[in-house]
Design a protein around this motif. Structure first.
Motif, PDB file in Angstrom:
ATOM      1  N   PHE A  71     -39.341  31.942  -7.901  1.00 45.72           N
ATOM      2  CA  PHE A  71     -39.873  32.115  -9.253  1.00 45.72           C
ATOM      3  C   PHE A  71     -40.865  33.272  -9.285  1.00 45.72           C
ATOM      4  CE2 PHE A  71     -43.393  31.289 -12.191  1.00 45.72           C
ATOM      5  CZ  PHE A  71     -42.719  31.356 -13.398  1.00 45.72           C
ATOM      6  N   GLY A  72     -41.745  33.336  -8.296  1.00 43.59           N
ATOM      7  CA  GLY A  72     -42.682  34.452  -8.233  1.00 43.59           C
ATOM      8  C   GLY A  72     -41.978  35.782  -8.114  1.00 43.59           C
ATOM      9  N   ASN A  73     -40.911  35.809  -7.332  1.00 46.56           N
ATOM     10  CA  ASN A  73     -40.125  37.034  -7.198  1.00 46.56           C
ATOM     11  C   ASN A  73     -39.494  37.425  -8.533  1.00 46.56           C
ATOM     12  OD1 ASN A  73     -38.415  39.073  -5.600  1.00 46.56           O
ATOM     13  ND2 ASN A  73     -36.832  37.763  -6.490  1.00 46.56           N
ATOM     14  N   SER A  74     -38.948  36.453  -9.254  1.00 45.53           N
ATOM     15  CA  SER A  74     -38.319  36.734 -10.546  1.00 45.53           C
ATOM     16  C   SER A  74     -39.343  37.189 -11.574  1.00 45.53           C
ATOM     17  CB  SER A  74     -37.581  35.490 -11.055  1.00 45.53           C
ATOM     18  OG  SER A  74     -36.509  35.152 -10.209  1.00 45.53           O
ATOM     19  N   LEU A  75     -40.519  36.587 -11.543  1.00 38.02           N
ATOM     20  CA  LEU A  75     -41.573  36.999 -12.474  1.00 38.02           C
ATOM     21  C   LEU A  75     -41.991  38.438 -12.212  1.00 38.02           C
ATOM     22  CD1 LEU A  75     -43.576  36.303 -14.709  1.00 38.02           C
ATOM     23  CD2 LEU A  75     -45.117  35.401 -12.949  1.00 38.02           C
ATOM     24  N   TRP A  76     -42.163  38.795 -10.956  1.00 41.87           N
ATOM     25  CA  TRP A  76     -42.528  40.161 -10.606  1.00 41.87           C
ATOM     26  C   TRP A  76     -41.437  41.146 -11.024  1.00 41.87           C
ATOM     27  CZ3 TRP A  76     -45.463  44.045  -9.773  1.00 41.87           C
ATOM     28  CH2 TRP A  76     -45.010  45.156  -9.060  1.00 41.87           C
ATOM     29  N   LEU A  77     -40.186  40.810 -10.764  1.00 36.44           N
ATOM     30  CA  LEU A  77     -39.088  41.698 -11.130  1.00 36.44           C
ATOM     31  C   LEU A  77     -38.987  41.851 -12.645  1.00 36.44           C
ATOM     32  CD1 LEU A  77     -36.292  40.593  -8.614  1.00 36.44           C
ATOM     33  CD2 LEU A  77     -37.723  42.646  -8.532  1.00 36.44           C
ATOM     34  N   THR A  78     -39.264  40.777 -13.387  1.00 35.70           N
ATOM     35  CA  THR A  78     -39.240  40.856 -14.850  1.00 35.70           C
ATOM     36  C   THR A  78     -40.330  41.793 -15.357  1.00 35.70           C
ATOM     37  OG1 THR A  78     -38.388  38.589 -14.987  1.00 35.70           O
ATOM     38  CG2 THR A  78     -39.342  39.526 -16.980  1.00 35.70           C
ATOM     39  N   LEU A  79     -41.531  41.666 -14.804  1.00 38.20           N
ATOM     40  CA  LEU A  79     -42.621  42.562 -15.195  1.00 38.20           C
ATOM     41  C   LEU A  79     -42.278  44.014 -14.858  1.00 38.20           C
ATOM     42  CD1 LEU A  79     -45.699  40.440 -14.035  1.00 38.20           C
ATOM     43  CD2 LEU A  79     -44.840  40.746 -16.367  1.00 38.20           C
ATOM     44  N   LEU A  80     -41.686  44.228 -13.689  1.00 33.20           N
ATOM     45  CA  LEU A  80     -41.279  45.574 -13.294  1.00 33.20           C
ATOM     46  C   LEU A  80     -40.197  46.108 -14.225  1.00 33.20           C
ATOM     47  CD1 LEU A  80     -41.471  47.851 -11.176  1.00 33.20           C
ATOM     48  CD2 LEU A  80     -39.718  46.649  -9.861  1.00 33.20           C
ATOM     49  N   PHE A  81     -39.257  45.252 -14.593  1.00 35.69           N
ATOM     50  CA  PHE A  81     -38.169  45.627 -15.486  1.00 35.69           C
ATOM     51  C   PHE A  81     -38.704  46.011 -16.859  1.00 35.69           C
ATOM     52  CE2 PHE A  81     -34.360  44.056 -18.057  1.00 35.69           C
ATOM     53  CZ  PHE A  81     -33.605  45.185 -17.803  1.00 35.69           C
ATOM     54  N   VAL A  82     -39.639  45.222 -17.391  1.00 38.17           N
ATOM     55  CA  VAL A  82     -40.222  45.502 -18.699  1.00 38.17           C
ATOM     56  C   VAL A  82     -41.063  46.770 -18.648  1.00 38.17           C
ATOM     57  CG1 VAL A  82     -41.837  44.649 -20.446  1.00 38.17           C
ATOM     58  CG2 VAL A  82     -40.190  43.084 -19.419  1.00 38.17           C
ATOM     59  N   PHE A  83     -41.885  46.901 -17.617  1.00 41.03           N
ATOM     60  CA  PHE A  83     -42.771  48.058 -17.525  1.00 41.03           C
ATOM     61  C   PHE A  83     -41.978  49.353 -17.366  1.00 41.03           C
ATOM     62  CE2 PHE A  83     -45.341  51.084 -15.093  1.00 41.03           C
ATOM     63  CZ  PHE A  83     -46.471  51.157 -15.895  1.00 41.03           C
ATOM     64  N   LEU A 162     -30.927  48.891 -12.751  1.00 41.43           N
ATOM     65  CA  LEU A 162     -31.105  48.112 -13.978  1.00 41.43           C
ATOM     66  C   LEU A 162     -32.095  48.774 -14.923  1.00 41.43           C
ATOM     67  CD1 LEU A 162     -31.180  44.437 -12.640  1.00 41.43           C
ATOM     68  CD2 LEU A 162     -29.293  45.642 -13.731  1.00 41.43           C
ATOM     69  N   ILE A 163     -33.153  49.354 -14.375  1.00 38.37           N
ATOM     70  CA  ILE A 163     -34.151  50.018 -15.216  1.00 38.37           C
ATOM     71  C   ILE A 163     -33.539  51.222 -15.920  1.00 38.37           C
ATOM     72  CG2 ILE A 163     -36.263  51.406 -15.128  1.00 38.37           C
ATOM     73  CD1 ILE A 163     -37.305  49.452 -13.010  1.00 38.37           C
ATOM     74  N   VAL A 164     -32.790  52.034 -15.184  1.00 32.62           N
ATOM     75  CA  VAL A 164     -32.137  53.199 -15.795  1.00 32.62           C
ATOM     76  C   VAL A 164     -31.106  52.747 -16.822  1.00 32.62           C
ATOM     77  CG1 VAL A 164     -30.675  55.196 -15.342  1.00 32.62           C
ATOM     78  CG2 VAL A 164     -32.555  54.649 -13.780  1.00 32.62           C
ATOM     79  N   PHE A 165     -30.356  51.701 -16.499  1.00 34.38           N
ATOM     80  CA  PHE A 165     -29.359  51.174 -17.426  1.00 34.38           C
ATOM     81  C   PHE A 165     -30.007  50.722 -18.731  1.00 34.38           C
ATOM     82  CE2 PHE A 165     -27.801  47.068 -19.019  1.00 34.38           C
ATOM     83  CZ  PHE A 165     -26.593  47.464 -19.566  1.00 34.38           C
ATOM     84  N   ASN A 166     -31.084  49.947 -18.642  1.00 32.83           N
ATOM     85  CA  ASN A 166     -31.735  49.439 -19.850  1.00 32.83           C
ATOM     86  C   ASN A 166     -32.420  50.558 -20.625  1.00 32.83           C
ATOM     87  OD1 ASN A 166     -32.405  46.951 -21.387  1.00 32.83           O
ATOM     88  ND2 ASN A 166     -34.511  47.569 -20.928  1.00 32.83           N
ATOM     89  N   SER A 224     -40.659  45.049 -25.584  1.00 30.37           N
ATOM     90  CA  SER A 224     -41.138  44.251 -24.447  1.00 30.37           C
ATOM     91  C   SER A 224     -40.527  42.857 -24.469  1.00 30.37           C
ATOM     92  CB  SER A 224     -42.666  44.150 -24.473  1.00 30.37           C
ATOM     93  OG  SER A 224     -43.265  45.412 -24.317  1.00 30.37           O
ATOM     94  N   LEU A 225     -40.533  42.228 -25.641  1.00 30.97           N
ATOM     95  CA  LEU A 225     -39.964  40.877 -25.752  1.00 30.97           C
ATOM     96  C   LEU A 225     -38.458  40.900 -25.533  1.00 30.97           C
ATOM     97  CD1 LEU A 225     -41.987  39.469 -28.792  1.00 30.97           C
ATOM     98  CD2 LEU A 225     -42.379  39.084 -26.366  1.00 30.97           C
ATOM     99  N   TRP A 226     -37.777  41.877 -26.098  1.00 32.73           N
ATOM    100  CA  TRP A 226     -36.321  41.957 -25.918  1.00 32.73           C
ATOM    101  C   TRP A 226     -35.962  42.161 -24.454  1.00 32.73           C
ATOM    102  CZ3 TRP A 226     -35.590  45.870 -30.512  1.00 32.73           C
ATOM    103  CH2 TRP A 226     -35.668  45.162 -31.718  1.00 32.73           C
ATOM    104  N   THR A 227     -36.697  43.033 -23.786  1.00 33.82           N
ATOM    105  CA  THR A 227     -36.389  43.319 -22.389  1.00 33.82           C
ATOM    106  C   THR A 227     -36.702  42.137 -21.494  1.00 33.82           C
ATOM    107  OG1 THR A 227     -36.851  45.667 -22.777  1.00 33.82           O
ATOM    108  CG2 THR A 227     -36.807  44.929 -20.487  1.00 33.82           C
ATOM    109  N   ALA A 228     -37.811  41.456 -21.760  1.00 30.32           N
ATOM    110  CA  ALA A 228     -38.185  40.306 -20.937  1.00 30.32           C
ATOM    111  C   ALA A 228     -37.166  39.182 -21.032  1.00 30.32           C
ATOM    112  CB  ALA A 228     -39.565  39.789 -21.346  1.00 30.32           C
ATOM    113  N   ASN A 229     -36.455  39.088 -22.154  1.00 26.49           N
ATOM    114  CA  ASN A 229     -35.483  38.018 -22.358  1.00 26.49           C
ATOM    115  C   ASN A 229     -34.039  38.500 -22.242  1.00 26.49           C
ATOM    116  OD1 ASN A 229     -37.195  35.542 -23.449  1.00 26.49           O
ATOM    117  ND2 ASN A 229     -38.016  37.364 -24.422  1.00 26.49           N
TER     118      ASN A 229
END
Length: 291
Positions: A71-83, A162-166, A224-229
Motif C-alpha cells: 500500500f505504501g508503495n502504491s501511494l508513493w507511485l500515485t503521488l509520483l504519477f500525479v506530480f 506511464l507518466i509520459v503516456f498520461n 490532480s483528482l482525475w490522475t489520482a483515480n
C-alpha cells in the motif's frame, strides 16, 4: 403565510422538482458510498466463508493497509504519477501550447489543437493498445526511431512510460482551459509590458498569471483528482513488473478481484477518497484566497 422560495413555487413544489434528482443521487452515489464504507469495516471476501458471513473488523483493514508495504508503495507511485504527469507535465505543457498558439495562424492552430484533442477523446482501450505498440520490445515504433532494439520500455521504465503516456493523453484539457483563460488577460497590459521591455518571464509573472491564477488552481485541482483515480495504467502494465507501476486504483482492483479481499479493497478506497478530499480542500482554500 406560506413559505415560498425565490421563484414563488413554495417548498412543496420546489421539493417535488428536485426529488427525482435527490432519489438518483441517493441510489447511485450515497447508497454505494455507505455500502463501501460498511464493507471496508468487515473482512468481506469474494469467495470462501467470508463471502457469506462477513465478520466486522472495525478499523482493522485501515490499520492493516497503513502497515502494508505494498500500500505504501502504491501511494508513493500515485503521488509520483500525479506530480509528474499532472501537476508538472499537463500544467506546463498545456499552458505552453495555449500561450504559443495565441499568435499562430488559424490553420496551424486548428491542426495542433485537433491533434492534441484526438489523444484526449480516443477510448482508453484504443489509446493503451497504440502505446503498447509504440513501446513494444521487438517491433515498437519508439525503438525504431531511437535505434534502441530490444528495449522493453514498459518493463524497464514502467512509471516513466506511464507518466509520459498520461502527459500525452491528458494535456488537451489543460490546453483548452488555458486558451480560454488567456482571453481574459487585457491586451493593453500585454502591449504595455512589451513596450517597457519586459521579458517573457516577467510578462507571465507580473501580467498573465495574476489574471489566470484561479484558472490555474481549478485546472490543477481537476487534473490532480482525475490522475489520482485513473485506471488506464492497468491497461498498459497491470501494475507490474513487481508492483513497480501499481498505482492506488490498480492496487485496489488487484486486492478486490485478484486477491478477493473486498473488505480490504473497500477500506483502501476510503483512504483514497480521504486523500482526494484533502487535496480538494487545499485547492479550494487557495481559490478563496486568490485576489
Amino acid at each position: 403565510m406560506r413559505a415560498t422560495d425565490s421563484a414563488g413555487l413554495g417548498r412543496g413544489r420546489a421539493l417535488a422538482f428536485v426529488a427525482p434528482a435527490l432519489v438518483l443521487i441517493g441510489i447511485f452515489l450515497v447508497f454505494p458510498a455507505l455500502w463501501s464504507i460498511y464493507i471496508g469495516l468487515t473482512d468481506y471476501a469474494l469467495t470462501g466463508p467470508s463471502s457469506v458471513n462477513p465478520r466486522l473488523v472495525g478499523t482493522g483493514n485501515i490499520t492493516g493497509a497503513l502497515s502494508d508495504p505494498l500500500f505504501g508503495n502504491s501511494l508513493w507511485l500515485t503521488l509520483l504519477f500525479v506530480f509528474g504527469s499532472a501537476l508538472i507535465g499537463q500544467n506546463v505543457l498545456g499552458f505552453t501550447l495555449a500561450w504559443s498558439l495565441r499568435g499562430a495562424r488559424r490553420g496551424l492552430r486548428r491542426l495542433v489543437e485537433g491533434l492534441v484533442l484526438l489523444a484526449w477523446i480516443l477510448p482508453s482501450t484504443v489509446v493503451a493498445y497504440l502505446w503498447v505498440a509504440v513501446l513494444d520490445r521487438d517491433g515498437g515504433t519508439l525503438n525504431a526511431l531511437l535505434n534502441t532494439p530490444g528495449t522493453a520500455w514498459l518493463v524497464q521504465y514502467p512509471m516513466a512510460s506511464l507518466i509520459v503516456f498520461n502527459l500525452w493523453r491528458g494535456t488537451a484539457f489543460s490546453m483548452l482551459l488555458y486558451s480560454s483563460a488567456l482571453n481574459v488577460v487585457p491586451p493593453s497590459q500585454l502591449e504595455t509590458a512589451r513596450m517597457v521591455g519586459a521579458g517573457r518571464f516577467s510578462t507571465l509573472k507580473d501580467v498573465v498569471f495574476p489574471h489566470i491564477r484561479g484558472h490555474v488552481l481549478t485546472n490543477t485541482l481537476l487534473i490532480s483528482l482525475w490522475t489520482a483515480n485513473d485506471f488506464t495504467p492497468f491497461l498498459l502494465t497491470s501494475g507490474g513488473p513487481d508492483h513497480r507501476s501499481e498505482t492506488l486504483p490498480v492496487f485496489i482492483y488487484q486486492q478486490a478481484l485478484g486477491s478477493g479481499a473486498l473488505g480490504y479493497a473497500s477500506a483502501i478506497s476510503l483512504l483514497l477518497l480521504l486523500v482526494n478530499l484533502v487535496i480538494a480542500l487545499v485547492y479550494l482554500r487557495l481559490l478563496r484566497r486568490r485576489g
